[in-house]
Design a protein around this motif. Structure first.
Motif, PDB file in Angstrom:
ATOM      1  N   SER A   1       3.913   7.471 -14.669  1.00 23.79           N
ATOM      2  CA  SER A   1       3.767   8.339 -13.451  1.00 23.79           C
ATOM      3  C   SER A   1       2.693   9.207 -12.755  1.00 23.79           C
ATOM      4  CB  SER A   1       4.302   9.968 -14.004  1.00 23.79           C
ATOM      5  OG  SER A   1       4.081  10.095 -14.677  1.00 23.79           O
ATOM      6  N   ALA A   2       1.814   8.268 -13.898  1.00 21.63           N
ATOM      7  CA  ALA A   2      -0.061   8.695 -13.934  1.00 21.63           C
ATOM      8  C   ALA A   2       0.146   7.358 -12.433  1.00 21.63           C
ATOM      9  CB  ALA A   2      -0.502   8.045 -14.489  1.00 21.63           C
ATOM     10  N   PRO A   3      -0.899   8.899 -10.847  1.00 26.64           N
ATOM     11  CA  PRO A   3      -1.928   7.605 -10.247  1.00 26.64           C
ATOM     12  C   PRO A   3      -2.478   7.203 -10.548  1.00 26.64           C
ATOM     13  CG  PRO A   3      -2.000   9.577  -9.479  1.00 26.64           C
ATOM     14  CD  PRO A   3      -0.995   9.406 -11.481  1.00 26.64           C
ATOM     15  N   LEU A   4      -2.522   5.401  -9.984  1.00 26.99           N
ATOM     16  CA  LEU A   4      -3.589   3.982  -9.600  1.00 26.99           C
ATOM     17  C   LEU A   4      -4.114   4.156  -8.543  1.00 26.99           C
ATOM     18  CD1 LEU A   4      -2.345   1.861 -12.809  1.00 26.99           C
ATOM     19  CD2 LEU A   4      -3.581   3.700 -13.548  1.00 26.99           C
TER      20      LEU A   4
ATOM     21  N   PRO B   1       0.480   3.683  13.830  1.00 25.01           N
ATOM     22  CA  PRO B   1       1.506   3.037  12.507  1.00 25.01           C
ATOM     23  C   PRO B   1       0.994   2.447  11.319  1.00 25.01           C
ATOM     24  CG  PRO B   1       1.083   1.086  13.902  1.00 25.01           C
ATOM     25  CD  PRO B   1       0.500   2.005  13.942  1.00 25.01           C
ATOM     26  N   LEU B   2       1.521   3.405  10.438  1.00 27.66           N
ATOM     27  CA  LEU B   2       0.427   3.598   9.381  1.00 27.66           C
ATOM     28  C   LEU B   2       1.608   3.612   7.781  1.00 27.66           C
ATOM     29  CD1 LEU B   2      -2.232   5.494   7.980  1.00 27.66           C
ATOM     30  CD2 LEU B   2      -1.267   7.323   8.220  1.00 27.66           C
ATOM     31  N   LEU B   3       0.842   2.981   6.765  1.00 30.41           N
ATOM     32  CA  LEU B   3       1.647   2.624   5.412  1.00 30.41           C
ATOM     33  C   LEU B   3       0.592   3.899   4.699  1.00 30.41           C
ATOM     34  CD1 LEU B   3       4.016   1.291   3.565  1.00 30.41           C
ATOM     35  CD2 LEU B   3       2.126  -0.686   3.600  1.00 30.41           C
ATOM     36  N   LYS B   4       1.531   4.637   3.546  1.00 31.10           N
ATOM     37  CA  LYS B   4       1.048   5.432   2.632  1.00 31.10           C
ATOM     38  C   LYS B   4       1.623   4.041   1.215  1.00 31.10           C
ATOM     39  CE  LYS B   4       0.782  10.040   2.681  1.00 31.10           C
ATOM     40  NZ  LYS B   4      -0.880  10.015   3.116  1.00 31.10           N
ATOM     41  N   PHE B   5       0.642   3.646   0.963  1.00 33.09           N
ATOM     42  CA  PHE B   5       0.868   3.496  -0.470  1.00 33.09           C
ATOM     43  C   PHE B   5       0.563   3.770  -2.055  1.00 33.09           C
ATOM     44  CE2 PHE B   5      -0.684  -1.319  -3.039  1.00 33.09           C
ATOM     45  CZ  PHE B   5       0.948  -1.267  -3.007  1.00 33.09           C
ATOM     46  N   GLN B   6       1.421   3.632  -2.861  1.00 36.04           N
ATOM     47  CA  GLN B   6       1.060   4.002  -4.350  1.00 36.04           C
ATOM     48  C   GLN B   6       0.813   2.968  -5.030  1.00 36.04           C
ATOM     49  OE1 GLN B   6       2.542   7.945  -5.799  1.00 36.04           O
ATOM     50  NE2 GLN B   6       2.203   8.927  -2.978  1.00 36.04           N
ATOM     51  N   ILE B   7       0.691   2.655  -6.567  1.00 36.39           N
ATOM     52  CA  ILE B   7       1.159   2.408  -7.651  1.00 36.39           C
ATOM     53  C   ILE B   7       0.989   3.241  -8.634  1.00 36.39           C
ATOM     54  CG2 ILE B   7      -0.005   0.426  -9.228  1.00 36.39           C
ATOM     55  CD1 ILE B   7      -1.096  -1.245  -7.080  1.00 36.39           C
ATOM     56  N   ARG B   8       1.909   3.501  -9.616  1.00 33.06           N
ATOM     57  CA  ARG B   8       1.845   3.994 -10.772  1.00 33.06           C
ATOM     58  C   ARG B   8       2.012   3.413 -11.859  1.00 33.06           C
ATOM     59  NH1 ARG B   8       2.763   9.811  -9.244  1.00 33.06           N
ATOM     60  NH2 ARG B   8       2.328  10.560  -6.965  1.00 33.06           N
ATOM     61  N   ARG B   9       1.567   4.207 -12.948  1.00 27.13           N
ATOM     62  CA  ARG B   9       1.445   3.265 -14.700  1.00 27.13           C
ATOM     63  C   ARG B   9       2.031   4.807 -14.737  1.00 27.13           C
ATOM     64  NH1 ARG B   9      -2.471   0.591 -18.879  1.00 27.13           N
ATOM     65  NH2 ARG B   9      -0.201  -0.092 -20.365  1.00 27.13           N
TER      66      ARG B   9
ATOM     67  N   ALA C   1      -7.602  -1.309  -6.621  1.00 29.80           N
ATOM     68  CA  ALA C   1      -8.642  -2.111  -7.259  1.00 29.80           C
ATOM     69  C   ALA C   1      -7.381  -3.043  -7.889  1.00 29.80           C
ATOM     70  CB  ALA C   1      -8.142  -0.859  -9.125  1.00 29.80           C
ATOM     71  N   TRP C   2      -6.344  -2.828  -7.527  1.00 29.81           N
ATOM     72  CA  TRP C   2      -4.725  -4.024  -7.714  1.00 29.81           C
ATOM     73  C   TRP C   2      -4.322  -5.126  -6.474  1.00 29.81           C
ATOM     74  CZ3 TRP C   2      -2.512  -3.816 -12.824  1.00 29.81           C
ATOM     75  CH2 TRP C   2      -2.786  -2.433 -13.270  1.00 29.81           C
ATOM     76  N   ILE C   3      -5.186  -4.779  -5.695  1.00 27.59           N
ATOM     77  CA  ILE C   3      -5.156  -5.597  -4.767  1.00 27.59           C
ATOM     78  C   ILE C   3      -5.857  -6.235  -3.761  1.00 27.59           C
ATOM     79  CG2 ILE C   3      -2.565  -3.819  -3.214  1.00 27.59           C
ATOM     80  CD1 ILE C   3      -5.176  -3.179  -1.554  1.00 27.59           C
ATOM     81  N   SER C   4      -5.627  -7.749  -3.653  1.00 28.52           N
ATOM     82  CA  SER C   4      -6.589  -8.951  -3.175  1.00 28.52           C
ATOM     83  C   SER C   4      -7.620  -7.488  -2.159  1.00 28.52           C
ATOM     84  CB  SER C   4      -5.942  -9.808  -3.356  1.00 28.52           C
ATOM     85  OG  SER C   4      -5.049  -9.691  -1.898  1.00 28.52           O
ATOM     86  N   LYS C   5      -9.267  -8.401  -2.347  1.00 30.04           N
ATOM     87  CA  LYS C   5     -10.340  -8.092  -1.535  1.00 30.04           C
ATOM     88  C   LYS C   5      -9.574  -8.208  -0.006  1.00 30.04           C
ATOM     89  CE  LYS C   5     -11.276  -5.321  -5.025  1.00 30.04           C
ATOM     90  NZ  LYS C   5     -11.607  -3.773  -4.985  1.00 30.04           N
TER      91      LYS C   5
END
Length: 432
Positions: free
Chosen positions: A421-424, A411-419, A428-432
């Motif tokens: 269209s620029a990938p971040l 079971p694998l989730l690919k997760f992205q955050i973009r501002r 650095a964004w989700i809690s530790k």
């Protein structure tokens, strides 16, 4: 003064111990979380290792397991340093209490000797009657009473100090045993880390035998991911165009209203022989970021998302990052991950990490991807099945949007955050 000093020492040692205990509990919880993650990765690794074909997921899982094992060793080192600090503090407190106890016993011994010299009632009476006057006799009576009370207090101080000393010695012994156990655990983890690295070397050696197949597998995944990325960028571009269209429509209505008001002002100025008002400058075309935050609601969403940097919840309740953001090289093959890969449990629920609006739900080559807009920010959730949202739906933080699908049996989730269209980097964004 000595009593005040003793009380201060005891208070400080109790305070220092409570702070150390709090730190120790935090480190223990962190270590337990790492242990759970290692156990979950081992289960995933057992699934992938059962097949003859070497997969990218298998390599990433081994690498992630090594990172977690190193983190655990680092946490144990922090626990040992914390215990060393406690041992040092408790040792100093024991020495101080021993010194205080020695002084109290000396003072008490002096009082006992004085009491022995004046042990019978006749001596006490002679001491009182030898006074020059009644006032001095009264003071001597009070002195004898206070001396007796003080001697009892000193005996109490000695007993309490002895109890505190025994308690601190017990704590010190317990801490030394804990340190010994941690050193043994650290040695076991170093041995396991060595085994993990040996397994990593064996897998990489096996990779050379399957190089052609592995390269084809990566090329296929890159092609599949490129198609998904194009769909994501297209969805973001549609969201930008929709936001710009709305902003332009609002600007057009505002301009028409302004033009009518200006025409009335010009007519009035001409009728009154006054200067004609100067026309305002033409509105500039909004940037993509400005268009996405043009409405107050979108601006609040964007600001809220940005203010939660480092505090966003994970898109799954539990999981481990097995592939990080950025460029990756495996043997001769290389590829870029615009997000992170999170290995989780079978059928895990995927959650929105922040409130927003769904702008894409699309199945591409058997993989369903969901894109959610948060003002000028977008979150992307790939490799889903059983999606429970549709394009245009509003979602809340931690709302379920689907369940994770399997990749190579894991079971694998690919997760992205973009501002825009620029990938971040999501780490650095989700809690530790």
């Amino acid at each position: 003064m000595k009593l005040h000093k003793l009380v201060f020492i005891l208070f400080f040692s109790v305070f220092a111990y409570s702070v150390s205990a709090q730190t120790a509990n935090e480190l223990r919880r962190k270590k337990e979380a790492i242990e759970r993650d290692i156990e979950q990765l081992q289960k995933s690794l057992n699934k992938t290792a059962s097949g003859k074909k070497l997969t990218l997921q298998q390599i990433n899982t081994i690498n992630a397991q090594i990172r977690l094992r190193q983190d655990k060793i680092g946490t144990i080192n922090s626990e040992i340093k914390n215990l060393d600090s406690q041992i040092s503090q408790n040792t100093n407190t024991v020495h101080t209490l021993q010194g205080q106890l020695g002084n109290l016993k000396k003072e008490y011994a002096g009082m006992i000797r004085f009491a022995q010299r004046n042990r019978n009632s006749y001596d006490k009476m002679m001491f009182i009657f030898a006074a020059k006057d009644f006032n001095q006799a009264y003071k001597r009576i009070k002195y004898l009473q206070q001396f007796s009370q003080y001697r009892k207090k000193q005996a109490g101080y000695i007993e309490n100090t002895q109890q505190d000393l025994n308690g601190k010695i017990k704590i010190l012994d317990k801490t030394l045993r804990e340190k010994s156990d941690l050193l043994k655990e650290q040695e076991r983890e170093r041995e396991r880390l060595g085994k993990d690295k040996n397994q990593q070397s064996a897998v990489l050696n096996n990779l050379s035998k399957q190089e052609k197949t592995f390269k084809q597998d990566i090329a296929s995944k890159k092609k599949q991911q490129a198609q998904i990325d194009r769909a994501i960028r297209a969805a973001i571009q549609r969201a930008i165009e929709e936001a710009r269209r709305k902003a332009e429509e609002e600007a057009r209505l505002a301009a028409a209203k302004e033009a009518a008001a200006r025409a009335a002002a010009i007519a009035k100025a001409k009728a009154e022989n006054k200067p004609v008002p100067v026309a305002p400058p033409a509105a500039k075309t909004k940037t993509s970021s400005e268009a996405l935050t043009a409405t107050p609601e979108a601006a609040r969403l964007s600001e809220g998302f940005e203010n939660n940097r480092g505090k966003l919840p994970w898109p799954v309740a539990s999981g481990q990052i097995t592939e990080r953001f950025g460029l990756h090289k495996v043997d001769q093959a290389s590829y870029t991950n615009d997000g992170v890969d999170i290995t989780t449990g079978d059928g895990a629920t995927v959650r929105a990490v922040f409130s927003g609006k769904v702008v894409m739900v699309q199945n591409i080559m058997g993989r369903t991807a969901v894109v959610i807009s948060h003002g000028e920010y977008f979150t992307v959730y790939q490799n889903l099945r059983g999606v429970s949202v549709s394009t245009g739906n509003s979602v809340d933080t931690k709302q379920a949007i689907g369940t994770v699908a399997n990749t190579d049996g894991v079971p694998l989730l690919k997760f992205q955050i973009r501002r825009v269209s620029a990938p971040l980097n999501p780490e650095a964004w989700i809690s530790k």
